[in-house]
Design an enzyme around this catalytic site. Structure first.
Site, PDB file in Angstrom:
ATOM      1  N   VAL A 124       6.914   5.552  11.274  1.00 14.42           N
ATOM      2  CA  VAL A 124       6.831   6.123   9.919  1.00 14.42           C
ATOM      3  C   VAL A 124       6.327   5.062   8.939  1.00 14.42           C
ATOM      4  O   VAL A 124       5.201   5.129   8.467  1.00 14.42           O
ATOM      5  CB  VAL A 124       8.196   6.694   9.469  1.00 14.42           C
ATOM      6  N   CYS A 125       7.127   4.070   8.661  1.00  9.39           N
ATOM      7  CA  CYS A 125       6.778   3.118   7.601  1.00  9.39           C
ATOM      8  C   CYS A 125       5.557   2.267   7.932  1.00  9.39           C
ATOM      9  O   CYS A 125       4.735   1.993   7.058  1.00  9.39           O
ATOM     10  CB  CYS A 125       7.977   2.232   7.295  1.00  9.39           C
TER      11      CYS A 125
END
Length: 233
Positions: A124-125
């Site tokens: 995700v990040c």
């Protein structure tokens, strides 16, 4: 002798310390506890090492967090005390850091085209931001040793997707070696060997062993012969 005709292959994209910056994306203390694809002690060392790249080479760094007043937590104090004046973008909702206008402005203000990135979680990040940066034309080097997630499977999936989009996947040693280029440069051996001794002892101890042999001047029986055979080979 006729020289064989060579067909040029893909361009070797090199890190250039004059055109590079570091991004720390959500390497937060709460999120750290969710990482399962690395040993916790090793991973803590890796994220501090990632942030330290900017200090080592004197290149810009931008820090960002996600909902740091909640369970995600703050960035480790080892990072924030290292860079008390660096931009720290505290996002309160955006999952992809690139969706935050203050973060985009902080990155643009550095006027660099190469970004060395790590984040939690990898899928995700790191992945979302890396893909967004690629779509904007940045060259992205994802530090795979300083990005972590819930499982190895998720890390593999994320790395595969990033690589297909042109993100360059590398670990700490490759990143700092490419930024340095030559041990005789500055930063060079004088700066890199202590850095590696701290953050990559598996290499740092190679240098320690050599230093011990030089200072002590003693070889065990057979060591000189083994070295001679290696040189001859």
């Amino acid at each position: 002798m006729v020289r064989a005709a060579l067909t040029p292959g893909p361009a070797f994209i090199r890190l250039n310390k004059n055109d590079s910056m570091v991004v720390v994306a959500d390497l937060q203390e709460g999120l750290y506890n969710s990482v399962r694809d690395y040993n916790p002690t090793v991973f803590r060392n890796n994220i501090i090492a990632h942030a330290s790249i900017a200090e080592l080479f004197g290149i810009p760094i931008v820090l960002t967090t996600s909902a740091q007043t909640g369970p995600n937590g703050v960035l480790p104090k080892e990072i924030t005390t290292m860079y008390p004046n660096a931009p720290l973008i505290k996002r309160n909702g955006e999952v992809d850091a690139w969706d935050n206008s203050d973060f985009r402005a902080a990155v643009a203000a550095q006027n660099k085209s190469q970004i060395i990135l790590a984040g939690i979680t990898t899928d995700v990040c790191t992945e979302f931001l890396a893909l967004s940066l690629r779509s904007e034309g940045y060259t992205v080097f994802a530090n795979t040793e300083a990005s972590g997630t819930f499982s190895q499977r998720l890390a593999d999936d994320a790395n595969r997707r990033m690589e297909k989009s042109g993100v360059i996947l590398q670990g700490l040693f490759a990143i700092v070696m490419d930024l340095m280029r030559d041990w005789r440069n500055t930063p060079g051996s004088l700066q890199l060997l202590p850095f590696l001794d701290q953050y990559l002892p598996v290499y740092g101890y190679v240098a320690r062993a050599h230093a011990a042999a030089v200072l002590d001047g003693a070889l065990l029986p057979g060591e000189g012969e083994a070295e001679a055979l290696t040189v001859q080979g």
